[in-house]
Design a protein around this motif. Structure first.
Motif, PDB file in Angstrom:
ATOM      1  N   GLY A 238    -180.163  19.337  21.605  1.00 34.57           N
ATOM      2  CA  GLY A 238    -179.270  20.109  22.460  1.00 34.57           C
ATOM      3  C   GLY A 238    -179.877  21.434  22.867  1.00 34.57           C
ATOM      4  O   GLY A 238    -179.703  21.891  23.998  1.00 34.57           O
ATOM      5  N   GLU A 239    -180.593  22.042  21.936  1.00 35.36           N
ATOM      6  CA  GLU A 239    -181.286  23.296  22.214  1.00 35.36           C
ATOM      7  C   GLU A 239    -182.341  23.100  23.306  1.00 35.36           C
ATOM      8  O   GLU A 239    -182.511  23.946  24.187  1.00 35.36           O
ATOM      9  CB  GLU A 239    -181.929  23.785  20.922  1.00 35.36           C
ATOM     10  N   ILE A 240    -183.034  21.971  23.263  1.00 32.10           N
ATOM     11  CA  ILE A 240    -184.048  21.648  24.270  1.00 32.10           C
ATOM     12  C   ILE A 240    -183.391  21.411  25.629  1.00 32.10           C
ATOM     13  O   ILE A 240    -183.844  21.912  26.661  1.00 32.10           O
ATOM     14  CB  ILE A 240    -184.850  20.395  23.859  1.00 32.10           C
ATOM     15  N   ALA A 241    -182.305  20.641  25.634  1.00 33.91           N
ATOM     16  CA  ALA A 241    -181.642  20.279  26.888  1.00 33.91           C
ATOM     17  C   ALA A 241    -181.096  21.498  27.617  1.00 33.91           C
ATOM     18  O   ALA A 241    -181.269  21.639  28.840  1.00 33.91           O
ATOM     19  CB  ALA A 241    -180.509  19.284  26.610  1.00 33.91           C
TER      20      ALA A 241
ATOM     21  N   ALA B  63    -180.273  21.873  42.756  1.00 33.83           N
ATOM     22  CA  ALA B  63    -180.891  22.452  41.558  1.00 33.83           C
ATOM     23  C   ALA B  63    -180.358  21.772  40.297  1.00 33.83           C
ATOM     24  O   ALA B  63    -181.120  21.459  39.368  1.00 33.83           O
ATOM     25  CB  ALA B  63    -180.623  23.958  41.505  1.00 33.83           C
ATOM     26  N   LEU B  64    -179.048  21.519  40.244  1.00 34.06           N
ATOM     27  CA  LEU B  64    -178.469  20.868  39.074  1.00 34.06           C
ATOM     28  C   LEU B  64    -178.855  19.396  38.991  1.00 34.06           C
ATOM     29  O   LEU B  64    -179.043  18.855  37.891  1.00 34.06           O
ATOM     30  CB  LEU B  64    -176.946  21.032  39.063  1.00 34.06           C
ATOM     31  N   VAL B  65    -178.979  18.748  40.136  1.00 31.95           N
ATOM     32  CA  VAL B  65    -179.465  17.361  40.143  1.00 31.95           C
ATOM     33  C   VAL B  65    -180.901  17.298  39.624  1.00 31.95           C
ATOM     34  O   VAL B  65    -181.253  16.402  38.842  1.00 31.95           O
ATOM     35  CB  VAL B  65    -179.357  16.757  41.558  1.00 31.95           C
ATOM     36  N   LYS B  66    -181.731  18.242  40.035  1.00 31.48           N
ATOM     37  CA  LYS B  66    -183.100  18.312  39.530  1.00 31.48           C
ATOM     38  C   LYS B  66    -183.104  18.510  38.017  1.00 31.48           C
ATOM     39  O   LYS B  66    -183.873  17.863  37.289  1.00 31.48           O
ATOM     40  CB  LYS B  66    -183.833  19.473  40.208  1.00 31.48           C
ATOM     41  N   ALA B  67    -182.247  19.393  37.528  1.00 35.64           N
ATOM     42  CA  ALA B  67    -182.147  19.609  36.084  1.00 35.64           C
ATOM     43  C   ALA B  67    -181.724  18.330  35.374  1.00 35.64           C
ATOM     44  O   ALA B  67    -182.263  17.990  34.307  1.00 35.64           O
ATOM     45  CB  ALA B  67    -181.151  20.734  35.791  1.00 35.64           C
ATOM     46  N   ASN B  68    -180.771  17.613  35.961  1.00 33.39           N
ATOM     47  CA  ASN B  68    -180.333  16.355  35.368  1.00 33.39           C
ATOM     48  C   ASN B  68    -181.497  15.370  35.259  1.00 33.39           C
ATOM     49  O   ASN B  68    -181.691  14.717  34.225  1.00 33.39           O
ATOM     50  CB  ASN B  68    -179.209  15.741  36.202  1.00 33.39           C
ATOM     51  N   ASN B  69    -182.277  15.276  36.324  1.00 33.80           N
ATOM     52  CA  ASN B  69    -183.415  14.351  36.327  1.00 33.80           C
ATOM     53  C   ASN B  69    -184.399  14.671  35.217  1.00 33.80           C
ATOM     54  O   ASN B  69    -184.862  13.777  34.495  1.00 33.80           O
ATOM     55  CB  ASN B  69    -184.129  14.395  37.680  1.00 33.80           C
ATOM     56  N   LEU B  70    -184.728  15.947  35.052  1.00 36.77           N
ATOM     57  CA  LEU B  70    -185.733  16.333  34.065  1.00 36.77           C
ATOM     58  C   LEU B  70    -185.220  16.165  32.638  1.00 36.77           C
ATOM     59  O   LEU B  70    -185.960  15.698  31.758  1.00 36.77           O
ATOM     60  CB  LEU B  70    -186.182  17.776  34.301  1.00 36.77           C
TER      61      LEU B  70
ATOM     62  N   ILE C 225    -183.847  26.685  32.884  1.00 39.99           N
ATOM     63  CA  ILE C 225    -185.132  27.043  33.488  1.00 39.99           C
ATOM     64  C   ILE C 225    -185.353  26.266  34.779  1.00 39.99           C
ATOM     65  O   ILE C 225    -185.836  26.813  35.783  1.00 39.99           O
ATOM     66  CB  ILE C 225    -186.272  26.793  32.481  1.00 39.99           C
ATOM     67  N   THR C 226    -184.979  24.993  34.772  1.00 37.54           N
ATOM     68  CA  THR C 226    -185.158  24.166  35.967  1.00 37.54           C
ATOM     69  C   THR C 226    -184.314  24.674  37.126  1.00 37.54           C
ATOM     70  O   THR C 226    -184.785  24.764  38.262  1.00 37.54           O
ATOM     71  CB  THR C 226    -184.795  22.702  35.656  1.00 37.54           C
TER      72      THR C 226
ATOM     73  N   ILE D 249    -176.292  31.883  34.386  1.00 32.35           N
ATOM     74  CA  ILE D 249    -176.147  30.499  33.928  1.00 32.35           C
ATOM     75  C   ILE D 249    -175.757  30.477  32.460  1.00 32.35           C
ATOM     76  O   ILE D 249    -176.335  31.211  31.649  1.00 32.35           O
ATOM     77  CB  ILE D 249    -177.457  29.697  34.085  1.00 32.35           C
ATOM     78  N   VAL D 250    -174.817  29.600  32.103  1.00 40.38           N
ATOM     79  CA  VAL D 250    -174.577  29.254  30.705  1.00 40.38           C
ATOM     80  C   VAL D 250    -174.698  27.747  30.565  1.00 40.38           C
ATOM     81  O   VAL D 250    -174.316  26.990  31.468  1.00 40.38           O
ATOM     82  CB  VAL D 250    -173.190  29.719  30.186  1.00 40.38           C
TER      83      VAL D 250
END
Length: 241
Positions: free
Chosen positions: A43-46, A75-82, A52-53, A32-33
């Motif tokens: 941005g570092e947090i996001a 998985a990417l949708v979950k990351a977007n939500n968080l 990780i998500t 992943i990048v």
């Protein structure tokens, strides 16, 4: 799976808002990048939260999905939500988001998930193939014939992206399935690399140095200005020749 990776803050930025991840199991490899954006180090947090998500979601749900494209999309949708929730709940993170490009690789099957303008390529002796499409303003101009690929390289709004993880409540995720050969190299990178090196230059360095091209690629981007953070992952099946 042979994998080399590195992230570098470049020559100008104070912090590195890119995040990279390599996760291997006996069933698959995940690379992943992510290129984060937002003030107050958000941005570092996001980018870190998104990576990780995605890793955790795929790890926890891998055996329950019959379709790996659906798995990586969810998985990417979950990351977007968080990431979106975090940006809404913490004023310091308001407006943060991140690109994300990831590959789930199992034997000769590659499953891609992609949002933003980071990129994935497949390289071999026959050439270089970009397997992502940039979600950017200049890509839209290219698609409708307003500008050429060459003009896009120096366009003043080339860094304006049209889709990102966490920027909106809902996100559209690009997915793709590719069959990879033993001689194929898989490259993931942020735009801190592709702003300074052409596709052909990337291909030539990969063919010459294999997975060890990572440092060469980043060093060249820095030598040419290094205005942005730079992240590169190079992966290959089997043994290095």
């Amino acid at each position: 799976m042979l994998i080399e990776c590195r992230t570098d803050k470049g020559k100008v930025r104070d912090i590195n808002e890119d995040y990279i991840m390599v996760f291997k199991t006996n069933k698959y490899s995940l690379i992943i990048v992510a290129d984060g954006m937002g003030g107050h180090n958000a941005g570092e947090i996001a980018s870190k939260l998104a990576c990780i998500t995605v890793r955790d979601f795929i790890s926890q749900n891998y055996i329950t999905y019959d379709n790996n494209e659906e798995l990586i999309r969810d998985a990417l949708v979950k990351a977007n939500n968080l990431v979106y929730e975090e940006s809404q709940n913490n004023i310091n993170y308001s407006g943060m988001g991140t690109t994300i490009t990831c590959c789930l690789i199992s034997n000769d099957e590659l499953y891609l998930g992609h949002v933003g303008d980071s990129r994935a390529y497949i390289v071999n002796e026959n050439g270089i193939k970009k397997i992502t499409e940039d979600h950017s303003y200049v890509q839209e101009l290219i698609n409708n014939g307003s500008i050429t690929e060459n003009e896009a390289v120096s366009h003043p709004q080339r860094n304006l992206i049209t889709r990102a993880i966490g920027a909106e409540k809902y996100v559209v995720v690009d997915t793709k399935h590719e069959t990879i050969k033993e001689e194929d190299y898989i490259i993931l990178c942020t735009d801190g690399l592709t702003s300074y090196l052409s596709n052909d230059e990337i291909k030539d360095l990969i063919i010459e140095y294999g997975i060890l091209a990572v440092d060469k690629l980043i060093n060249i981007a820095n030598d040419r200005g290094g205005y942005d953070n730079i992240s590169v992952i190079v992966a290959k099946r089997g043994d290095e020749k």
